[in-house]
Design a protein around this motif. Structure first.
Motif, PDB file in Angstrom:
ATOM      1  N   HIS A 147       0.829  -1.208   0.000  1.00  0.00           N
ATOM      2  CA  HIS A 147       0.000   0.000   0.000  1.00  0.00           C
ATOM      3  C   HIS A 147       0.866   1.262   0.000  1.00  0.00           C
ATOM      4  O   HIS A 147       0.511   2.269  -0.629  1.00  0.00           O
ATOM      5  CB  HIS A 147      -0.919   0.007   1.227  1.00  0.00           C
ATOM      6  CG  HIS A 147      -2.112  -0.883   1.087  1.00  0.00           C
ATOM      7  ND1 HIS A 147      -2.123  -2.186   1.535  1.00  0.00           N
ATOM      8  CD2 HIS A 147      -3.330  -0.669   0.530  1.00  0.00           C
ATOM      9  CE1 HIS A 147      -3.305  -2.727   1.278  1.00  0.00           C
ATOM     10  NE2 HIS A 147      -4.056  -1.832   0.668  1.00  0.00           N
TER      11      HIS A 147
ATOM     12  N   LYS B 260       2.227   1.777  -3.462  1.00  0.00           N
ATOM     13  CA  LYS B 260       1.113   2.133  -4.342  1.00  0.00           C
ATOM     14  C   LYS B 260       0.740   3.603  -4.180  1.00  0.00           C
ATOM     15  O   LYS B 260       0.528   4.315  -5.170  1.00  0.00           O
ATOM     16  CB  LYS B 260      -0.091   1.237  -4.009  1.00  0.00           C
ATOM     17  CG  LYS B 260      -1.263   1.382  -4.966  1.00  0.00           C
ATOM     18  CD  LYS B 260      -2.352   0.363  -4.621  1.00  0.00           C
ATOM     19  CE  LYS B 260      -3.508   0.458  -5.606  1.00  0.00           C
ATOM     20  NZ  LYS B 260      -4.551  -0.557  -5.301  1.00  0.00           N
TER      21      LYS B 260
ATOM     22  N   LYS C 168       1.212   6.590  -7.134  1.00  0.00           N
ATOM     23  CA  LYS C 168       0.075   7.398  -7.594  1.00  0.00           C
ATOM     24  C   LYS C 168       0.367   8.886  -7.449  1.00  0.00           C
ATOM     25  O   LYS C 168       0.039   9.690  -8.327  1.00  0.00           O
ATOM     26  CB  LYS C 168      -1.183   7.027  -6.810  1.00  0.00           C
ATOM     27  CG  LYS C 168      -1.789   5.697  -7.212  1.00  0.00           C
ATOM     28  CD  LYS C 168      -3.055   5.419  -6.414  1.00  0.00           C
ATOM     29  CE  LYS C 168      -3.732   4.146  -6.889  1.00  0.00           C
ATOM     30  NZ  LYS C 168      -4.970   3.857  -6.123  1.00  0.00           N
TER      31      LYS C 168
ATOM     32  N   TYR D 150      -0.147  -6.488 -10.956  1.00  0.00           N
ATOM     33  CA  TYR D 150      -0.128  -5.707  -9.716  1.00  0.00           C
ATOM     34  C   TYR D 150      -1.113  -4.536  -9.752  1.00  0.00           C
ATOM     35  O   TYR D 150      -1.497  -4.016  -8.715  1.00  0.00           O
ATOM     36  CB  TYR D 150       1.268  -5.117  -9.472  1.00  0.00           C
ATOM     37  CG  TYR D 150       2.368  -6.129  -9.296  1.00  0.00           C
ATOM     38  CD1 TYR D 150       2.319  -7.069  -8.280  1.00  0.00           C
ATOM     39  CD2 TYR D 150       3.478  -6.130 -10.136  1.00  0.00           C
ATOM     40  CE1 TYR D 150       3.338  -7.988  -8.113  1.00  0.00           C
ATOM     41  CE2 TYR D 150       4.510  -7.046  -9.973  1.00  0.00           C
ATOM     42  CZ  TYR D 150       4.432  -7.976  -8.960  1.00  0.00           C
ATOM     43  OH  TYR D 150       5.433  -8.872  -8.788  1.00  0.00           O
TER      44      TYR D 150
END
Length: 596
Positions: free
Chosen positions: A242, A245, A249, A332
């Motif tokens: 997380h 990720k 982003k 992924y």
């Protein structure tokens, strides 16, 4: 004692044994009341019951009543088969529950299977049995919480993994799981994942299971705040997957969105597919072209070099290759997989290949048509600058992936990736070197995106690197070393399996309505695959059916009532009115201002 009608059936199927439903008599076994009073017949009554042993039959029960204390005595044998006022036996309910939630069978399929075993049942009744199955499981789970706590204590305690899932405007289903025993310990539905709603849930977990030795979760502010308040001072870690990720982003989400929008606006994929369709039709209609295409494919499969490839076949193969961009992905999801970026890179590679062709071949209509599609995208200067920036950021991001040893480009585990089995000390050293590298520091001075990335790393630094935890797991003071998992994927997999099961059963991709109706304790079904959990849950009983039969049916009814009261209900008359054309206007015309 298993009920006496077993002797009637033997190995013969219930359907073959009885044409009409037989009648079986049941009488309360007690000869005296527990208070010492004599028992008299209270009443006798028939019930239609269905079990696997005999199929559908009439249970004729005789209830007794104490002369002194007025306590009612019922047949224990019948109560072990089926709950009072219920039609379907515990064995049918457990079979339906397992079929719905573990085998992902649809209601219609289950109905047909039960019909073969002389158990007529409606699709609606199957759904209702599934709901009762979850309620019985939740009550049995609650009653064995202390045994689960003892089981976890023998393993040195528990590591709390916390995560939630939702879809659209559905409630958030939040689950808590111990990653050492792999047991789902509690679940709740929340209207949102803010700390005010999560804190009571964590307090309940703390009251029952005590304080965990560590917690692992995503970067949600609500979860972070709730963990800090309820479990102050415990080892608290952020899921690496997380974390990466979120960084990806933030780092290049804007550039990626710009690329995606450009490819969509220019209709690049639809144009390529249309071109491919025309080429396929042309080649299939021309025997010589079709033969050259098939020969080329055969030679390539054998590793031979083809010569004199027709322009139509070349364009046909190039477009196929471009549209096969997903082959490079690892499963992924973004930002680890950049499918639009991969697609763009394939466009560039084919464009360079076309530039190497002789001038006369470039002029061929099939090649020039493909080239014009590529030029429209690749000659866009603004898009070029965006892709250049995206490429630079992707390189930096992949360096961090490499340092953290998770979701690596060569990996193919997709969302099930828990990272390479590397000790935390090594990972910490690699991330430290990345954080302090001249390249990254210089990038942070020149671009705010990199600056934010470093700020994010610094903010969560203490929550990223979980050193092995030493715990005492016996009265003799034996020490046990436990390494917390680096990701929260154990819960992510749980939620995916639940969604996949319901989508498989319903055929609907959206999970919104299902999640609204889903009982919060549904994730407990995953525990049924765990032998240690089953031992604690059964508490001396040999089967799940026997365990459920030992639960007070009044508790089940209370839970059913609570669930029904919580569900949003619209009166039937209101549902009909809501279908009225121009309803808002009509309401306005008949509404009068009334002083309160």
């Amino acid at each position: 004692m298993r009920y006496h009608i077993n002797r009637l059936t033997g190995n013969i199927s219930a359907k073959a044994l009885f044409v009409d439903a037989p009648t079986v008599n049941f009488r309360a076994e007690a000869s005296k009341c527990s208070c010492g009073g004599n028992l008299n017949v209270l009443k006798t009554h028939p019930r239609t019951v269905a079990t696997f042993e005999i199929g559908q039959f009439i249970a004729h029960e005789t209830e007794l009543c104490c002369q002194d204390c007025k306590k009612t005595h019922r047949s224990k044998e019948l109560c072990e088969l089926v709950a009072p006022k219920s039609r379907f036996g515990f064995d049918v309910m457990v079979s339906v529950g397992n079929s719905l939630f573990l085998r992902c069978r649809g209601e219609k399929e289950i109905q047909n299977k039960l019909k073969e075993q002389n158990i007529p049942i409606s699709v609606r009744e199957i759904g209702y049995l599934g709901k009762r199955f979850i309620i019985y499981l939740a009550l049995a789970h609650k009653q064995c919480q202390q045994r689960i706590k003892q089981l976890m204590a023998l393993q040195g305690g528990y590591i709390l993994h916390l995560d939630g899932t939702c879809e659209g405007d559905s409630p958030h289903l939040m689950s808590a799981l111990d990653s050492i025993s792999n047991i789902v310990i509690d679940n709740v539905k929340l209207s949102s994942e803010n700390s005010e709603q999560i804190i009571p849930f964590l307090n309940q977990i703390k009251k029952v299971y005590g304080t965990p030795i560590a917690a692992v979760h995503d970067m949600g502010k609500g979860i972070l705040k709730a963990i800090k308040e309820v479990f102050p001072g415990i080892a608290d870690f952020i899921c690496h997957f997380h974390f990466l990720k979120d960084i990806g982003k933030d780092l290049f989400g804007f550039e990626y969105a710009t690329l995606r929008k450009a490819l969509t606006t220019k209709s690049t994929r639809p144009k390529l597919r249309k071109n491919l369709k025309l080429l396929t039709k042309e080649i299939d209609a021309d025997a010589k072209l079709a033969k050259r295409r098939d020969l080329y494919l055969q030679q390539q499969l054998k590793g031979k070099v083809s010569k004199g490839l027709p322009a139509a076949v070349a364009a046909y193969t190039w477009i196929h290759w471009i549209l096969d961009w997903k082959r490079e992905l690892s499963g992924y999801g973004f930002p680890f997989d950049r499918d639009h970026y991969v697609f763009y890179q394939r466009l560039k590679i084919v464009k360079k290949a076309i530039e190497t062709l002789p001038a006369r071949v470039k002029k061929d209509n099939r090649i020039s048509q493909l080239n014009s599609i590529l030029i429209l995208v690749l000659n866009d200067r603004n898009l070029k600058r965006t892709v250049t920036m995206l490429q630079e950021k992707v390189i930096i991001f992949d360096q961090l992936r490499e340092a953290m040893q998770i979701a690596l480009p060569e990996g193919k585990k997709g969302l099930n990736d828990d990272g390479k089995d590397v000790d935390i000390k090594t990972i910490k050293e690699k991330v430290t070197n990345f954080r302090n590298s001249k390249e990254v520091k210089q990038a942070a001075l020149e671009n705010v995106g990199y600056k934010k990335m470093l700020k994010q790393i610094d903010k969560y630094w203490e929550k990223l690197f979980a050193d092995p935890i030493t715990v005492i797991n016996s009265p003799q003071g034996e020490k046990l070393i436990i390494q917390p998992q680096r990701t929260n994927n154990i819960l992510e997999r749980l939620f995916r399996s639940i969604k996949r099961a319901f989508r498989k059963r319903s055929g609907n991709k959206t999970f919104n309505r299902t999640l609204k109706a889903l009982l919060s304790d549904t994730p407990l079904v995953q525990n049924l695959k765990n032998p240690e959990y089953m031992k604690a849950l059964l508490n001396g009983h040999s089967t799940l059916e026997e365990r459920f039969a030992a639960i007070d049916v009044e508790l089940v009814r209370q839970e059913l009532k609570k669930i029904n009261d919580q569900q949003e209900k619209i009166p039937a008359a209101m549902k009909k009115i809501l279908q009225t054309t121009n309803l808002p206007v009509k309401i306005a015309k008949i509404t009068n201002a009334v002083s309160a």
